[in-house]
Scaffold this active site. Structure first.
Site, PDB file in Angstrom:
ATOM      1  N   ASP A 189      47.457   7.493  33.533  1.00 23.56           N
ATOM      2  CA  ASP A 189      47.321   6.214  33.401  1.00 23.56           C
ATOM      3  C   ASP A 189      45.396   6.017  33.513  1.00 23.56           C
ATOM      4  O   ASP A 189      44.950   4.949  33.047  1.00 23.56           O
ATOM      5  CB  ASP A 189      47.767   5.203  34.784  1.00 23.56           C
ATOM      6  CG  ASP A 189      49.356   5.025  34.271  1.00 23.56           C
ATOM      7  OD1 ASP A 189      49.938   6.358  34.481  1.00 23.56           O
ATOM      8  OD2 ASP A 189      49.755   4.201  33.439  1.00 23.56           O
TER       9      ASP A 189
HETATM   10  C1  LIG Z   1      51.653   7.581  28.152  1.00 24.47           C
HETATM   11  S1  LIG Z   1      52.393   6.336  29.388  1.00 24.47           S
HETATM   12  C2  LIG Z   1      51.215   6.689  30.743  1.00 24.47           C
HETATM   13  C3  LIG Z   1      52.055   6.279  32.116  1.00 24.47           C
HETATM   14  O1  LIG Z   1      52.079   4.915  32.095  1.00 24.47           O
HETATM   15  C4  LIG Z   1      53.612   4.918  32.901  1.00 24.47           C
HETATM   16  O2  LIG Z   1      53.544   3.676  33.907  1.00 24.47           O
HETATM   17  P1  LIG Z   1      54.348   2.497  33.757  1.00 24.47           P
HETATM   18  O3  LIG Z   1      55.724   2.747  33.108  1.00 24.47           O
HETATM   19  O4  LIG Z   1      54.401   2.052  35.224  1.00 24.47           O
HETATM   20  O5  LIG Z   1      53.476   1.742  32.844  1.00 24.47           O
HETATM   21  C5  LIG Z   1      53.617   6.097  33.594  1.00 24.47           C
HETATM   22  O6  LIG Z   1      52.622   6.237  34.503  1.00 24.47           O
HETATM   23  C6  LIG Z   1      53.182   7.136  32.518  1.00 24.47           C
HETATM   24  O7  LIG Z   1      52.780   8.229  33.026  1.00 24.47           O
END
Ligand SMILES: CSC[C@H]1O[C@H](OP(=O)(O)O)[C@H](O)[C@@H]1O
Length: 372
Positions: free
Chosen positions: A262
């Site tokens: 992220d």
């Molecule tokens: C390529 S997505 C990167 C990252 O986003 C996800 O978080 P969320 O589901 O809370 O938006 C997750 O951390 C992934 O690894």
């Protein structure tokens, strides 16, 4: 928001058979409601930046690249359908105000703030010469649409280079088993995915033994979304509990770990879904290669270390209730809850494949990136 429901989970795919969380045509945006997967396919109609902000905050759409693109396109749809009588300067002010609102929907993923900053700069540059509001709006819409297209190309490049690196670094193995955490596939991006894109590439090149995906408590991106993508693509895969990772590694059944990101700080500290740090510690203990697959835009050179990354804390309900907060209560009322959505892992090195196909370690990358 209006909704379009289809009971079949198969409907979440395009005519070409690939999974699509973002359905966009100029003037229209529909987002696949990922809270209802894998059992229901429901698309929410997003008409403006307010709908976009809510869809991101409520995790209708999630995933670092996907939320950036969804935010940009929600504003594109808004201004495409807007009956506007202001000047080009008024159009610029409106766009910038809405972009600053959209970036507040979720703090941790750099993709959202990076996209907002790029779009803000484009608007300010356009308005220097634009004589009409529609010129400013059109430039914004074109830039937002380009982000959608560029993301898929970036993910396929990450997949290609990641698979190539794994094959060369695990050369003694005919096939490999790769573990991943959270969801980093087509549902987290504009298509194909980052870490899951690497797994797709390993599979398509014929040297994947098995993908292991973790449930990824408490929101269950792994069991609800990654397992759905792997089954959809007929990739050999097994779902495990987050707490089974170390035991699986101890059994020698994992050859590599690939996860998403992220936000990556200048020293290599990487924020990713909560539980990634546990996976990294287990991989380190068992001598298993651990990789982050992410676009260069995930690297935030403006912060020196992970200490400066804002870690989103989400609702206690995600732990107090089943199904990531969407189900019935399972924990005792009155218990306090700590629910960080991300954690931070130190990356020893970052492998950046550029046009010259040259690889840098994190320090080499930082030096190089400053001159990019
Ligand atoms: C390529 S997505 C990167 C990252 O986003 C996800 O978080 P969320 O589901 O809370 O938006 C997750 O951390 C992934 O690894």
């Amino acid at each position: 928001m209006s909704v379009e429901a289809n009971g079949s989970s198969a409907a979440a795919t395009t005519a070409g058979g690939s999974l699509q969380s973002i359905c966009y045509e100029r003037g229209s945006l529909r987002l696949l409601d990922q809270r209802k997967l894998p059992l229901e396919t429901v698309y929410l109609d997003v008409k403006d930046s307010t709908d976009g902000w809510t869809a991101i905050r409520d995790m209708v759409v999630r995933g670092a690249p996907a939320i950036a693109i969804a935010a940009a396109l929600s504003l594109a749809v808004e201004v495409c359908n807007l009956d506007f009588n202001g000047t080009s300067e008024d159009a610029s002010s409106l766009l910038i105000k809405k972009l600053e609102y959209l970036v507040s929907s979720r703090p941790t993923a750099v993709n959202l703030s990076d996209a907002v900053e790029k779009l803000r700069s484009l608007v300010l540059k356009t308005v220097e010469t634009a004589t009409e509001a529609k010129t400013v709006f059109q430039a914004y819409i074109d830039a937002a649409e380009t982000m959608l297209i560029d993301d898929v190309a970036s993910n396929k490049a990450i997949g290609f280079h990641g698979a190539k690196h794994l094959r060369s670094n695990l050369e003694g193995l005919e096939k490999i088993s790769v573990l991943t955490h959270c969801n980093t596939g087509s549902l987290a991006t504009a298509g194909y995915g980052t870490a899951l894109g690497v797994i797709r590439a390993v599979q398509s090149e014929g040297f994947l033994e098995k993908a292991f995906c973790t449930e990824t408590r408490p929101f269950n991106q792994g069991s609800r979304l990654t397992a759905f993508e792997l089954v959809h693509d007929r990739i050999p895969a097994t779902l495990i509990a987050d707490s089974a990772v170390a035991f699986l590694m101890k059994a020698g059944r994992v050859n590599a770990v690939v996860v998403g990101a992220d936000r990556i700080a200048a020293n290599g500290d990487t924020a990713n879904k909560i539980g990634t740090y546990n996976v990294a510690l287990s991989a380190f203990h068992h001598g298993i290669q651990f990789y982050v697959a992410a676009p260069i835009t995930s690297i935030d050179l403006s912060i020196s270390s992970g200490e400066q990354i804002v870690i989103e804390e989400r609702s206690a309900k995600e732990l107090l209730h089943s199904d990531g907060g969407l189900g019935k209560q399972v924990a005792a009322s009155g218990i306090s809850v700590w629910n960080p959505a991300f954690d931070v892992t130190y990356l020893y090195g970052v492998i950046i494949k550029k046009a010259s196909d040259e690889a840098f370690d994190i320090k080499g990358f930082i030096e190089n990136a400053k001159h990019m």
